[in-house]
Design an enzyme around this catalytic site. Structure first.
Site, PDB file in Angstrom:
ATOM      1  N   ASP A   1      63.237  36.238  49.656  1.00 31.22           N
ATOM      2  CA  ASP A   1      65.089  36.860  49.891  1.00 31.22           C
ATOM      3  C   ASP A   1      64.699  38.264  50.452  1.00 31.22           C
ATOM      4  O   ASP A   1      64.022  38.548  50.746  1.00 31.22           O
ATOM      5  CB  ASP A   1      65.256  36.558  48.439  1.00 31.22           C
ATOM      6  CG  ASP A   1      66.646  36.803  48.267  1.00 31.22           C
ATOM      7  OD1 ASP A   1      67.685  35.337  48.564  1.00 31.22           O
ATOM      8  OD2 ASP A   1      67.420  37.577  49.095  1.00 31.22           O
TER       9      ASP A   1
ATOM     10  N   ARG B   1      68.868  24.847  46.197  1.00 24.92           N
ATOM     11  CA  ARG B   1      70.019  24.009  45.339  1.00 24.92           C
ATOM     12  C   ARG B   1      69.846  22.723  46.283  1.00 24.92           C
ATOM     13  O   ARG B   1      70.673  21.870  45.231  1.00 24.92           O
ATOM     14  CB  ARG B   1      70.567  24.976  45.311  1.00 24.92           C
ATOM     15  CG  ARG B   1      70.280  25.999  44.601  1.00 24.92           C
ATOM     16  CD  ARG B   1      71.208  27.226  43.743  1.00 24.92           C
ATOM     17  NE  ARG B   1      71.654  27.718  44.855  1.00 24.92           N
ATOM     18  CZ  ARG B   1      72.873  28.904  44.942  1.00 24.92           C
ATOM     19  NH1 ARG B   1      73.167  29.423  44.134  1.00 24.92           N
ATOM     20  NH2 ARG B   1      73.065  29.621  45.998  1.00 24.92           N
TER      21      ARG B   1
ATOM     22  N   TYR C   1      73.945  45.449  51.213  1.00 27.00           N
ATOM     23  CA  TYR C   1      73.699  45.539  49.532  1.00 27.00           C
ATOM     24  C   TYR C   1      73.103  46.468  48.852  1.00 27.00           C
ATOM     25  O   TYR C   1      73.063  46.574  48.239  1.00 27.00           O
ATOM     26  CB  TYR C   1      72.473  44.347  49.505  1.00 27.00           C
ATOM     27  CG  TYR C   1      73.155  42.540  49.629  1.00 27.00           C
ATOM     28  CD1 TYR C   1      73.794  41.732  48.917  1.00 27.00           C
ATOM     29  CD2 TYR C   1      73.068  42.079  51.121  1.00 27.00           C
ATOM     30  CE1 TYR C   1      73.954  40.300  49.270  1.00 27.00           C
ATOM     31  CE2 TYR C   1      73.390  41.315  51.435  1.00 27.00           C
ATOM     32  CZ  TYR C   1      73.857  39.667  50.609  1.00 27.00           C
ATOM     33  OH  TYR C   1      74.342  39.156  51.240  1.00 27.00           O
TER      34      TYR C   1
ATOM     35  N   ARG D   1      68.218  27.732  54.360  1.00 28.82           N
ATOM     36  CA  ARG D   1      68.066  26.919  53.868  1.00 28.82           C
ATOM     37  C   ARG D   1      67.996  26.020  53.210  1.00 28.82           C
ATOM     38  O   ARG D   1      68.464  24.890  52.993  1.00 28.82           O
ATOM     39  CB  ARG D   1      69.569  27.340  53.091  1.00 28.82           C
ATOM     40  CG  ARG D   1      69.718  28.848  53.121  1.00 28.82           C
ATOM     41  CD  ARG D   1      69.397  29.359  51.750  1.00 28.82           C
ATOM     42  NE  ARG D   1      69.591  30.838  51.285  1.00 28.82           N
ATOM     43  CZ  ARG D   1      70.401  32.497  50.409  1.00 28.82           C
ATOM     44  NH1 ARG D   1      70.787  31.809  49.690  1.00 28.82           N
ATOM     45  NH2 ARG D   1      70.493  33.128  51.141  1.00 28.82           N
TER      46      ARG D   1
ATOM     47  N   ARG E   1      62.906  25.264  39.911  1.00 32.79           N
ATOM     48  CA  ARG E   1      63.513  27.186  39.396  1.00 32.79           C
ATOM     49  C   ARG E   1      64.039  27.057  38.107  1.00 32.79           C
ATOM     50  O   ARG E   1      63.519  28.661  37.327  1.00 32.79           O
ATOM     51  CB  ARG E   1      64.904  26.437  40.716  1.00 32.79           C
ATOM     52  CG  ARG E   1      66.203  27.819  40.068  1.00 32.79           C
ATOM     53  CD  ARG E   1      65.574  29.012  40.830  1.00 32.79           C
ATOM     54  NE  ARG E   1      66.499  30.099  40.630  1.00 32.79           N
ATOM     55  CZ  ARG E   1      66.682  31.050  39.629  1.00 32.79           C
ATOM     56  NH1 ARG E   1      66.623  30.679  38.146  1.00 32.79           N
ATOM     57  NH2 ARG E   1      67.280  31.888  39.222  1.00 32.79           N
TER      58      ARG E   1
END
Ligand code: 1CP
Length: 343
Positions: free
Chosen positions: A77, A31, A152, A27, A40
């Protein structure tokens, strides 16, 4: 020693012990960077962002411009695969991923071949990044490992995974079939990434924790073995990093059985565990606490030195035990990279 333009990451993955370890962070894009947040904000949604090669290449390269990192990881992702197989996936702002109902398994299976084509944008991102990145900096492609992606798909969101673990006990045949579908589609996706410019592949088994040994064997180790074998059978020779996060004591069994070139360790991994894996012929990666990176200061410096001292007697890649937290100060990331590199 490695030649000037041979990526340091590839030398470590070939089993070389280096004067200092290559460094990159899970990562590292995203962000924590203001330039990412700005980019973004221009995308329609997160999935559209990942499928836009121009924007995804830019997001991949942002941390490379800011920090002297040894490797880039493609901006994408792990949930692009379920979407490519026909399950609905979207991201709720501030809440994380949401997935529609799990489609019938045989309809997922029918989509395996088409799924790789639906992920061609990620290949395009890799090709763009490889063309721009300096030769001494490696490019990493990745995918979620089958069990983590299945959690998920079964639960419909990020969770404590108890629903998915119960499913593994209640519907063993259905789970095995789902994992088989994910092994096949993920192998094809990784082969496509290697052919598009990825020089290293990483399998993120982010939710390997809390599994009994027999279950870990069945839903983590066996699918990883099958996946690596399929990628190799397609003629892809790039090194593969496996990351069974949270596996605890079972990491040794993982390292002994899965034919990856490196095992990424999480924050709790002991010095001895890492050394055992190196002695067994694999490189290790990790395992700085991402919370300590956020905290910074002398404790961060000291821990960086300890990790290098305890593990750089063998093939070692410096990284975190889990991804950079969004509120991590940029100066801490810069300082950590410089310290690993002795700058
Ligand atoms: O709004 C946003 O910007 C979305 C935040 C975000 C980002 C930046 C998500 C949603 N995914 C990503 C990119 C991403 N995801 C990368 C490339 C960036 C880099 O590493 O530099 C990678 C490698 C991933 C992999 C990923 N996605 C994992 C495995 C790694 C890990 O952290 O354990 C997992 C579990 C995901 C699912 C996911 N996608 C996004 C979020 C917030 C999550 C986690 C949800 C949860 O906690 O269950």
């Amino acid at each position: 020693m490695s030649s000037p333009s041979r990526p340091r990451l590839l030398a470590a993955l070939a089993g070389e012990t280096l004067d200092r370890p290559p460094v990159w962070f899970m990562r590292q894009a995203g962000r924590s960077l203001p330039e990412y947040r700005e980019l973004r904000a221009r995308a329609k949604d997160f999935i559209a962002f990942c499928h836009n090669p121009e924007m995804a290449a830019e997001a991949t390269l942002q941390p490379m411009r800011r920090f002297p990192l040894d490797a880039a990881i493609v901006f994408a992702d792990i949930l692009l695969i379920p979407r490519a197989l026909g399950q609905e996936v979207w991201f709720e702002a501030g809440e994380g991923p949401r997935l529609g109902d799990l489609p019938p398994l045989e309809s997922l299976a029918e989509q395996i071949e088409a799924s790789t084509g639906r992920l061609a944008d990620i290949g395009e991102t890799l090709a763009r990044v490889r063309a721009e990145l300096e030769p001494e900096r490696a490019l990493i492609g990745f995918a979620g490992a089958p069990w983590t992606v299945a959690t998920y798909m079964i639960e419909g969101r990020g969770s404590d995974r108890s629903g998915a673990r119960a499913f593994a006990y209640e519907n063993p045949e259905a789970l095995d079939r789902l994992l088989e579908i994910l092994v096949e589609s993920t192998a094809r996706y990784l082969v496509m990434q290697a052919r598009s410019g990825a020089q290293v592949l990483k399998l993120f088994e982010s939710w390997a924790e809390g599994l009994a040994e027999d279950v870990f064997q069945r839903i983590v180790i066996e699918p990883h073995k099958a996946l690596v074998e399929k990628v190799r059978a397609a003629g892809v020779e790039v090194p593969i990093i496996g990351f069974p996060r949270g596996a605890g004591a079972l990491v040794d069994s993982y390292a002994a059985q899965v034919p990856v070139q490196a095992v990424a360790l999480d924050t709790q991994a002991s010095a001895a565990q890492g050394r055992r894996i190196q002695a067994g012929g694999k490189a290790i990666q990790g395992a700085l606490d991402n919370l300590l990176l956020r905290v910074g200061g002398p404790a961060l410096d000291a821990r960086i030195d300890t990790l290098i001292e305890q593990w750089n007697q063998g093939p070692y890649i410096f990284n975190l035990g889990h991804g950079v937290m969004p509120d991590t100060p940029i100066e801490h990331i810069a300082r950590a990279v410089r310290r690993v590199k002795g700058l």
